[in-house]
Design an enzyme around this catalytic site. Sequence first.
Site, PDB file in Angstrom:
ATOM      1  N   SER A 684     -22.375 -40.165  15.927  1.00  0.00           N
ATOM      2  CA  SER A 684     -21.769 -38.740  15.667  1.00  0.00           C
ATOM      3  C   SER A 684     -20.222 -39.038  15.411  1.00  0.00           C
ATOM      4  CB  SER A 684     -22.092 -37.841  16.786  1.00  0.00           C
ATOM      5  OG  SER A 684     -21.478 -38.334  18.066  1.00  0.00           O
ATOM      6  N   LYS A 727     -20.507 -31.745  23.921  1.00  0.00           N
ATOM      7  CA  LYS A 727     -19.486 -31.715  23.161  1.00  0.00           C
ATOM      8  C   LYS A 727     -18.305 -30.810  22.947  1.00  0.00           C
ATOM      9  CE  LYS A 727     -21.425 -35.274  20.216  1.00  0.00           C
ATOM     10  NZ  LYS A 727     -22.323 -35.870  19.160  1.00  0.00           N
TER      11      LYS A 727
END
Length: 777
Positions: A684, A727
Amino acid sequence: MTNEVNSLPMVALRGMVVLPGMVTHFDVSREKSIEAIEQAMQENQKIFLTAQKDIEKENPGMNDICAVGCIASIKQIVKLPKKISRILVTGETRARMDCMEYDEPYLRANVVEVADIDNAEEAVGAKENPLNMEAMLRGLKDLFREYLPRNPKLSKDLALQMEEIKDLRRLVDEIAANIPLSWENAQELLEEPDVLKRYDKVVGRLVSEIQIINIKEEIQAKVKERVDKNQREYILREEMKIIREELGDDNTMSDADEFQEAADKLKAPAEVKEKLNKEIKRFKNTMGNPAETGVVRTYIETLLEMPWDNAGRDHKDIAYAKRVLDEDHYGLEKVKERVLEFLAVRALTKKGDTPILCLVGPPGTGKTSIAKSLARALKKPYVRISLGGVRDEAEIRGHRRTYVGAMPGRIATGLKSAGVKNPLMLLDEIDKVSNDYKGDTFSALLEVLDSEQNSKFRDHYIEVPVDLSEVLFVTTANTLQTIPRPLLDRMEVIEVSSYTENEKMHIAMEHLLPKQLRRHGLKPEQLTVSRRAVWKMARNYTKEAGVRQLERKLGEICRKAAREILETKKPAIHVTERNLHLYLGKELYTYQMANASDEVGIVRGLAWTSVGGDTLQIEVNIMPGEGEILLTGQLGDVMKESARTGISYIRSVSAAHKIEEMFFKEHDIHIHIPEGAVPKDGPSAGITMATAMISAVTERRVRADVAMTGEITLRGRVLPIGGLKEKLLAAKNAGIRTVIIPQENKVDLEDISSEIKKGMEILPVSHMDEVLKIALV
Ligand code: ADP
């Protein structure tokens, strides 16, 4: 003598038949019979004896009596008490009764003698070959000789007498008179005038009689042997007991007896009992060898303690389960819902059909605690088996007994301590299991969790198969990445995610603090902690996805408070944001906020690790060189690939960014991820790296308050990522204002609480161009 009709007094015999040649006695008590005997004595002592078909009949008629009987002569009459007479007779000739008449006060019969059909000699051709007849005679004599010693009632002299007989008819009749026959069999012989046929019948009788006796003897011998053995063992055991008592060493014996008693009472499969009996025997024999006795004793005790057929009842009340889960945990709505659904399905399906629950999430988020609640909801015993750091197959499966200090594996031990065969067994940290040279831990676990195999789980120590099919397994893991696929396939994954600060505050106030107070013997009024203090603790004294450290810190406050109360005699203590430092010392974490100013080549990414979300700063430097790419810092393999993809993308769009063609040939690119000790893997960080590189190459600054996450393709497309909640939480904690996320993750936003999203601008993008537009100043 044939056809001559004789009128003789008669007696109907009950349950016996007199054959010609037979010397026997019988008792008579019926008036009619006694009179008949007396009458016969007055005549020529001859009497007609015939069998009564129905023994019970007191006054039999013609039809109740067998027509063929035997004319006998009376040898002796003995008067016995109660008007009973014992008559000794010798059977003489067969006779058929024509009619019977009642000649007051006794019965008479008109009888015709039945002549023997004696064509034996012709039939066997004795004339041509006399040996044939001899063979028949000898065959019968041999059989009789074989039979004789087996019937203790017969005199040994009979053999000699029979040897003398040369006439087949006489021999057949003599033998028939001396072997035990039921009255029906005897009647058959009596009614058979044909000597040859009688011969066959007698031979048949003798052969089966010998067989019966043989079988009987065999059985008796076996029984005797068994009895003897038991007797012998009993005596030996008793003797051993006495010897041991003499030696002052009778513990083992009584232990053995106790074991035996417990083993007899144990509810267990036959296989287990057999094993136990064998071991108990062995235990008795190992006396005098303390080392071995100890080993066998531990083994027997282990077998006795296992819950073989001992099962508890499942509590299937879903409403109750919901209440328990709610009582024990704040929030976790999704998780509770999934757990309840799981329970409902389980209640409806057969055991063994339900998958194994796997709770996945960062540490301290309540996975273990949910499993424990689940056990409470089902009213099942709960056992926790920690698999963290297990590398040796023997830890799961046990050591063979030949090893010194061998023990059952953790699974069997867990079952033993649960005490029932259907507890809830928590396999904690299943993702931390690894293999080493000592065998395959995963395949052992697979056997434990596979409903096809686990009814016969083999523990090396226990040796007999252990049934795990009724155990409710729940596993926990921080990440699914290290769990092998076959194992994962058997599990139903439920994700437990990080807590927000608000959630942490609620959990602390409603659950952790009361728990800690109880644990430290404090009453709720003795110590209060304000909401703001808890908030501060979560923020500045802990850095975690779950609430474990927070709980520890609360424990610390409780300890200090307890001491203070005792020392200063204060009735109560209030901990607030202001005096918190008195209990916990100075703040441990000051939040590293967004970069102070916009810089070139520095971009903040968002990462998701097994312990929760985090931000990571990516730095890129460009130096004159030969087109090399340098990667340093905490980088996983996937990340390195992301970096290369990023470079390829940038080179493909260099014209659009006005980068000179020779640039990549004449410069080295150095990518570094400075902070964090946890390896950050996962794809990511693609757009983050690409942005940092473009910024470095073009020397355009990157906005300090932007963070981003997303994978990148060669053509600059932005691909979705996982762990969005974690996140965003990390971004929020780091004071980020703008977060760039992949367009495809936009749907996930709905599930994320507004508490997290508040105050942040979240921008979904689908192409790198959009990223650059937002991020670059
Ligand atoms: P994990 O197994 O996920 O590492 P634990 O179950 O050991 O975490 O949780 C740590 C502590 O936090 C336990 O005391 C647990 O009761 C508590 N806890 C975690 N989540 C919650 C929650 N949602 N509500 C109440 N207590 C919680």
